[in-house]
Design a protein around this motif. Structure first.
Motif, PDB file in Angstrom:
ATOM      1  N   LYS A 206      46.529  54.293  23.260  1.00  0.00           N
ATOM      2  CA  LYS A 206      45.838  54.100  24.446  1.00  0.00           C
ATOM      3  C   LYS A 206      45.630  52.520  25.173  1.00  0.00           C
ATOM      4  O   LYS A 206      45.150  52.271  25.861  1.00  0.00           O
ATOM      5  CB  LYS A 206      44.473  54.895  24.318  1.00  0.00           C
ATOM      6  CG  LYS A 206      44.278  56.207  23.924  1.00  0.00           C
ATOM      7  CD  LYS A 206      42.862  56.528  23.520  1.00  0.00           C
ATOM      8  CE  LYS A 206      43.044  58.119  23.055  1.00  0.00           C
ATOM      9  NZ  LYS A 206      41.655  58.690  22.963  1.00  0.00           N
ATOM     10  N   ASN A 207      46.259  51.879  24.224  1.00  0.00           N
ATOM     11  CA  ASN A 207      46.290  50.388  24.517  1.00  0.00           C
ATOM     12  C   ASN A 207      47.408  49.944  25.319  1.00  0.00           C
ATOM     13  O   ASN A 207      48.621  49.620  25.053  1.00  0.00           O
ATOM     14  CB  ASN A 207      46.381  49.675  23.185  1.00  0.00           C
ATOM     15  CG  ASN A 207      46.143  48.269  23.488  1.00  0.00           C
ATOM     16  OD1 ASN A 207      46.566  47.462  24.287  1.00  0.00           O
ATOM     17  ND2 ASN A 207      45.626  47.585  22.286  1.00  0.00           N
ATOM     18  N   THR A 208      47.052  49.894  26.540  1.00  0.00           N
ATOM     19  CA  THR A 208      48.456  49.510  27.601  1.00  0.00           C
ATOM     20  C   THR A 208      49.140  48.236  27.356  1.00  0.00           C
ATOM     21  O   THR A 208      50.057  48.042  27.633  1.00  0.00           O
ATOM     22  CB  THR A 208      47.680  49.647  29.040  1.00  0.00           C
ATOM     23  OG1 THR A 208      46.553  49.018  29.378  1.00  0.00           O
ATOM     24  CG2 THR A 208      47.574  51.196  29.315  1.00  0.00           C
ATOM     25  N   LYS A 211      51.375  48.848  24.786  1.00  0.00           N
ATOM     26  CA  LYS A 211      52.293  49.528  25.122  1.00  0.00           C
ATOM     27  C   LYS A 211      53.559  48.873  25.933  1.00  0.00           C
ATOM     28  O   LYS A 211      54.588  48.987  25.879  1.00  0.00           O
ATOM     29  CB  LYS A 211      51.798  50.817  25.810  1.00  0.00           C
ATOM     30  CG  LYS A 211      51.408  51.952  24.977  1.00  0.00           C
ATOM     31  CD  LYS A 211      50.939  53.242  25.741  1.00  0.00           C
ATOM     32  CE  LYS A 211      50.005  53.243  26.546  1.00  0.00           C
ATOM     33  NZ  LYS A 211      49.830  54.536  27.290  1.00  0.00           N
ATOM     34  N   PHE A 387      53.270  48.861  31.965  1.00  0.00           N
ATOM     35  CA  PHE A 387      52.185  49.048  31.307  1.00  0.00           C
ATOM     36  C   PHE A 387      51.486  47.770  31.311  1.00  0.00           C
ATOM     37  O   PHE A 387      50.083  47.858  31.316  1.00  0.00           O
ATOM     38  CB  PHE A 387      52.456  49.262  29.719  1.00  0.00           C
ATOM     39  CG  PHE A 387      53.216  50.722  29.589  1.00  0.00           C
ATOM     40  CD1 PHE A 387      52.112  51.871  29.622  1.00  0.00           C
ATOM     41  CD2 PHE A 387      54.147  51.127  28.962  1.00  0.00           C
ATOM     42  CE1 PHE A 387      52.359  52.944  29.312  1.00  0.00           C
ATOM     43  CE2 PHE A 387      54.563  52.296  28.837  1.00  0.00           C
ATOM     44  CZ  PHE A 387      53.637  53.389  29.035  1.00  0.00           C
ATOM     45  N   ARG A 388      52.079  46.768  31.539  1.00  0.00           N
ATOM     46  CA  ARG A 388      51.208  45.476  31.610  1.00  0.00           C
ATOM     47  C   ARG A 388      50.384  45.277  33.036  1.00  0.00           C
ATOM     48  O   ARG A 388      49.343  44.970  33.461  1.00  0.00           O
ATOM     49  CB  ARG A 388      52.123  44.329  31.781  1.00  0.00           C
ATOM     50  CG  ARG A 388      52.715  43.922  30.256  1.00  0.00           C
ATOM     51  CD  ARG A 388      51.432  43.290  29.590  1.00  0.00           C
ATOM     52  NE  ARG A 388      51.516  43.190  28.130  1.00  0.00           N
ATOM     53  CZ  ARG A 388      51.256  42.162  27.362  1.00  0.00           C
ATOM     54  NH1 ARG A 388      50.707  41.244  27.709  1.00  0.00           N
ATOM     55  NH2 ARG A 388      51.337  42.365  26.007  1.00  0.00           N
ATOM     56  N   LYS A 390      49.507  48.140  34.382  1.00  0.00           N
ATOM     57  CA  LYS A 390      48.260  49.228  34.273  1.00  0.00           C
ATOM     58  C   LYS A 390      47.338  48.671  33.667  1.00  0.00           C
ATOM     59  O   LYS A 390      45.961  48.695  34.121  1.00  0.00           O
ATOM     60  CB  LYS A 390      48.733  50.344  33.472  1.00  0.00           C
ATOM     61  CG  LYS A 390      49.545  51.254  34.380  1.00  0.00           C
ATOM     62  CD  LYS A 390      49.764  52.751  33.482  1.00  0.00           C
ATOM     63  CE  LYS A 390      48.380  53.429  33.498  1.00  0.00           C
ATOM     64  NZ  LYS A 390      48.498  54.795  32.700  1.00  0.00           N
ATOM     65  N   ASP A 391      47.606  47.542  32.536  1.00  0.00           N
ATOM     66  CA  ASP A 391      46.503  46.785  31.733  1.00  0.00           C
ATOM     67  C   ASP A 391      45.734  46.127  32.593  1.00  0.00           C
ATOM     68  O   ASP A 391      44.389  45.946  32.699  1.00  0.00           O
ATOM     69  CB  ASP A 391      47.325  46.170  30.804  1.00  0.00           C
ATOM     70  CG  ASP A 391      46.186  45.207  29.938  1.00  0.00           C
ATOM     71  OD1 ASP A 391      45.265  45.924  29.345  1.00  0.00           O
ATOM     72  OD2 ASP A 391      46.294  43.925  29.746  1.00  0.00           O
ATOM     73  N   GLU A 394      43.261  47.941  34.754  1.00  0.00           N
ATOM     74  CA  GLU A 394      42.085  48.472  34.154  1.00  0.00           C
ATOM     75  C   GLU A 394      41.303  47.281  33.651  1.00  0.00           C
ATOM     76  O   GLU A 394      39.969  47.581  33.552  1.00  0.00           O
ATOM     77  CB  GLU A 394      42.704  48.881  32.560  1.00  0.00           C
ATOM     78  CG  GLU A 394      43.418  50.526  32.854  1.00  0.00           C
ATOM     79  CD  GLU A 394      44.079  50.619  31.575  1.00  0.00           C
ATOM     80  OE1 GLU A 394      43.922  50.067  30.549  1.00  0.00           O
ATOM     81  OE2 GLU A 394      44.778  51.585  31.214  1.00  0.00           O
TER      82      GLU A 394
END
Length: 396
Positions: A206-208, A211, A387-388, A390-391, A394
């Protein structure tokens, strides 16, 4: 446990110990030619490489599952792992010589290397809250130089018996373990994990940020070990067999070792422009090398070595920076587990890549089947950016 020492002194000792400990990794490759004669068995080197990789994958998974480097003193974990890995390596001399015995012992060497390579990075992370990219650059660079060392021996024509190779690498590994266990205390930024948490690995999914770093690393690993494994075949194909065996080995050594230097230089550069830029830049460049190899009809004989040297430089420089990003994406008490787990999956990917490429090698020439390695960096860049991104969303 000794008193605290300066980070620079700790890094020097960790780099030396890491080089000594990971010398076990490729000892089997250096001894393979003699074992083939002794056992009347050809083509053992790929199998020996594969079994060490499988042992490392299995070991890193269990080390990660038990959060070994986070729950216990990483310096002591490093020491004990060095002793156990060296013991299995040396056992090949003591036990009756057979291929099954060699494979069994080499598997367990790989298993306990899980307590040397990623744990060495964990120890470095506990000493460097800032400048970790540079520290890991030197650390991974030492491993890369160790990878190329057997090719240097072969290129120079040195004849060293397999027993000498095994007892000397075992001795070096134990010395490396003792250096860490008795001279390098746990770092000032270490935070001990309070308990065994089997739910930690699911939490990582769950840690984008993690990931993203892991995705880039996985793309890099699809390419790296396959490039190294088939580099002699690529050199032979591009030069049309015009090099002597010794010169081909020396080419292999210089191309691999250039990657060790680039890891260190990339770490220094990361202090100025950041680990992310160095990692992605190197990944894109190595992917372009594979793509050029695939699409260009021919490569001039005058630039073959330069081209391969550039590939050797770019294919490794991203590794320590992705590991830095992995370590920075989790709390301090989870660094050892995250680094070990990402190593486990990454090396699992190398096994699949090598097996796939081995099948392609039956059908295609080296410049074609190795050119397809560009797919790894391509996917790695995509996963990292996705993913970065998305992070960042968030965090807003």
């Amino acid at each position: 446990m000794p008193k605290q020492i300066p980070p620079r002194s700790a890094l020097i000792l960790i780099v030396i110990a890491q080089f000594l400990g990971t010398s076990l990794w490729f000892a089997g490759n250096a001894a393979a030619s003699e074992w083939e004669i002794l056992l009347d068995r050809s083509g053992t080197a790929p199998t020996l490489t594969l079994v060490v990789q499988l042992g490392f994958i299995f070991g890193t998974f269990l080390y990660a599952l038990g959060s070994i480097a986070d729950r216990f003193s990483p310096s002591k974990v490093f020491l004990i792992s060095c002793i156990l890995a060296a013991s299995f390596n040396f056992s090949i001399i003591l036990l009756p010589t057979s291929f099954s015995t060699i494979l069994f012992c080499r598997f367990w060497v790989g298993f306990f290397l899980a307590g040397i390579y990623p744990v060495g990075m964990k120890i470095a992370a506990d000493y460097f809250e800032k400048g970790l990219g540079s520290a890991l650059g030197f650390l991974v660079g030492a491993l890369v130089l160790g990878t190329g060392f057997p090719f240097l021996l072969k290129g120079l024509g040195w004849e060293i018996s397999w027993k000498t190779i095994l007892w000397s690498t075992s001795t070096l590994a134990i010395l490396g373990g003792l250096a860490i266990g008795f001279l390098v205390p746990d770092g000032p930024y270490r935070k001990k994990s309070p308990k065994l948490d089997f739910g930690l690995i699911p939490k990582f999914t769950k840690n984008t940020a993690l990931k993203g770093a892991a995705g880039g690393y996985f793309g890099h690993m699809w390419e790296l070990y396959t490039f190294w494994a088939f580099l002699p075949a690529l050199i032979f194909g591009l030069t049309q067999g015009t090099l002597s065996t010794e010169n081909q080995s020396l080419w292999t050594f210089w191309i691999i070792s250039a990657g060790g230097v680039s890891c260190a230089l990339g770490g220094i550069l990361a202090q100025k422009i950041g680990s992310q830029q160095v990692a992605i830049g190197s990944l894109i460049l190595s992917g372009l090398c594979g793509l050029l190899l695939l699409v260009l009809p021919d490569i001039s004989a005058f630039i073959i070595f330069t081209f391969l040297l550039l590939w050797g430089i770019s294919v490794t420089a991203d590794s320590p920076q992705f590991s830095t990003l992995v370590a920075q994406s989790v709390p301090a008490e989870q660094r050892g587990t995250a680094l070990t787990l990402v190593n486990s999956v990454g090396f699992g990917i190398t096994v699949i890549s090598i097996l796939v490429t081995r099948e392609l090698a039956l059908l295609l020439e080296p410049k074609v089947y190795l050119g397809f390695l560009f797919l790894g960096p391509t996917v790695g860049v995509f996963l990292f950016k996705y993913f970065r991104g998305k992070d960042s969303s968030e965090r807003k």
